[in-house]
Write an enzyme that holds these catalytic residues in place. Structure first.
Site, PDB file in Angstrom:
ATOM      1  N   GLN A  94       3.255   9.880   0.717  1.00  0.00           N
ATOM      2  CA  GLN A  94       4.528   9.168   0.904  1.00  0.00           C
ATOM      3  C   GLN A  94       5.501   9.397  -0.251  1.00  0.00           C
ATOM      4  O   GLN A  94       6.678   9.050  -0.151  1.00  0.00           O
ATOM      5  CB  GLN A  94       4.284   7.665   1.080  1.00  0.00           C
ATOM      6  CG  GLN A  94       3.584   7.331   2.399  1.00  0.00           C
ATOM      7  CD  GLN A  94       3.335   5.843   2.523  1.00  0.00           C
ATOM      8  OE1 GLN A  94       2.360   5.330   2.004  1.00  0.00           O
ATOM      9  NE2 GLN A  94       4.237   5.143   3.171  1.00  0.00           N
TER      10      GLN A  94
ATOM     11  N   CYS B 119       5.536  -0.057   7.263  1.00  0.00           N
ATOM     12  CA  CYS B 119       5.235   1.122   6.450  1.00  0.00           C
ATOM     13  C   CYS B 119       6.470   1.459   5.620  1.00  0.00           C
ATOM     14  O   CYS B 119       7.581   1.450   6.139  1.00  0.00           O
ATOM     15  CB  CYS B 119       4.896   2.288   7.385  1.00  0.00           C
ATOM     16  SG  CYS B 119       4.496   3.804   6.507  1.00  0.00           S
ATOM     17  N   LEU B 120       6.245   1.780   4.343  1.00  0.00           N
ATOM     18  CA  LEU B 120       7.382   2.109   3.475  1.00  0.00           C
ATOM     19  C   LEU B 120       8.093   3.380   3.944  1.00  0.00           C
ATOM     20  O   LEU B 120       9.250   3.600   3.596  1.00  0.00           O
ATOM     21  CB  LEU B 120       6.919   2.261   2.020  1.00  0.00           C
ATOM     22  CG  LEU B 120       6.448   0.959   1.350  1.00  0.00           C
ATOM     23  CD1 LEU B 120       5.945   1.239  -0.059  1.00  0.00           C
ATOM     24  CD2 LEU B 120       7.546  -0.091   1.336  1.00  0.00           C
TER      25      LEU B 120
ATOM     26  N   GLY C 221       0.835  -1.194   0.000  1.00  0.00           N
ATOM     27  CA  GLY C 221       0.000   0.000   0.000  1.00  0.00           C
ATOM     28  C   GLY C 221       0.868   1.240   0.000  1.00  0.00           C
ATOM     29  O   GLY C 221       1.990   1.220   0.523  1.00  0.00           O
TER      30      GLY C 221
ATOM     31  N   HIS D  14      -2.664   7.874   6.644  1.00  0.00           N
ATOM     32  CA  HIS D  14      -1.619   8.702   6.025  1.00  0.00           C
ATOM     33  C   HIS D  14      -2.186  10.014   5.481  1.00  0.00           C
ATOM     34  O   HIS D  14      -1.545  11.054   5.559  1.00  0.00           O
ATOM     35  CB  HIS D  14      -0.956   7.965   4.855  1.00  0.00           C
ATOM     36  CG  HIS D  14       0.187   7.070   5.248  1.00  0.00           C
ATOM     37  ND1 HIS D  14       1.312   7.539   5.871  1.00  0.00           N
ATOM     38  CD2 HIS D  14       0.379   5.735   5.089  1.00  0.00           C
ATOM     39  CE1 HIS D  14       2.155   6.534   6.078  1.00  0.00           C
ATOM     40  NE2 HIS D  14       1.608   5.426   5.617  1.00  0.00           N
TER      41      HIS D  14
HETATM   42 ZN   LIG Z   1       2.396   3.499   5.687  1.00  0.00          ZN
END
Ligand SMILES: [Zn+2]
Length: 171
Positions: free
Chosen positions: A51, A94-95, A46, A140
């Site tokens: 991001q 999370c990336l 995701g 986010h």
């Molecule tokens: Zn994330």
């Protein structure tokens, strides 16, 4: 398609509240393609637009397993319209917080209203991993990270670690 650089903790950009998307056009569709490419490259399941530094209410998800056919999902202006009292726990990552994982409890089922890649109104009743993933990504868009759902002690430790790492990289 372009792989975009990921915004990493403690970058304050991650705390911005993303703005609604007014028009689904070719530029936006290009951004969704870039986000998918960036997510597959990472790899992750995701990714929210913030991001990659774009404060707009959009996210992409793909829960297909390695070797399976890809199942890209695009959610524009997603909104949780109801959530179950039942809760479930998943180990989340999370990336934007690489190599850190923690268990998070969230509603087990959510109904989400959104626009698809064509700008058509859709709604989905999600459970299991999709429910967790949607809630993580919608967080986010509101400047919320999964570490906000864990204990304050653990959260402060993670933030400290990433702050230290970002400073040493700058030297
Ligand atoms: Zn994330």
């Amino acid at each position: 398609m372009t792989i975009k650089p990921l915004i990493i903790l403690p970058d304050p950009v991650l705390r911005q509240v993303s703005k609604p998307i007014e028009r689904v056009d070719a530029d936006l569709q290009r951004l969704t393609d870039d986000m998918l490419e960036t997510m597959y490259d990472a790899p992750g399941i995701g990714l929210a637009a913030i991001q990659v530094g774009v404060p707009r209410r959009m996210l992409v998800i793909d829960l297909s397993k390695e070797g399976e056919e890809k199942q890209p999902l695009v959610f524009i202006n997603p909104e949780i319209v109801s959530s179950s009292d039942d809760r479930s726990v998943y180990e989340e990552g999370c990336l934007s917080i690489p190599d850190y994982y923690a268990e998070v409890e969230r509603p087990a089922q959510v109904t989400v209203k959104y626009l698809d890649r064509e700008g058509k109104e859709q709604s989905v009743v999600a459970d299991g991993l999709l429910a967790t993933c949607l809630q993580h990504e919608i967080d986010h868009l509101n400047g919320v990270l999964f570490i906000d759902h864990i204990s304050r002690l653990k959260r402060e430790m993670v933030i400290k670690k990433f702050t230290k790492a970002s400073k040493s990289k700058a030297l």
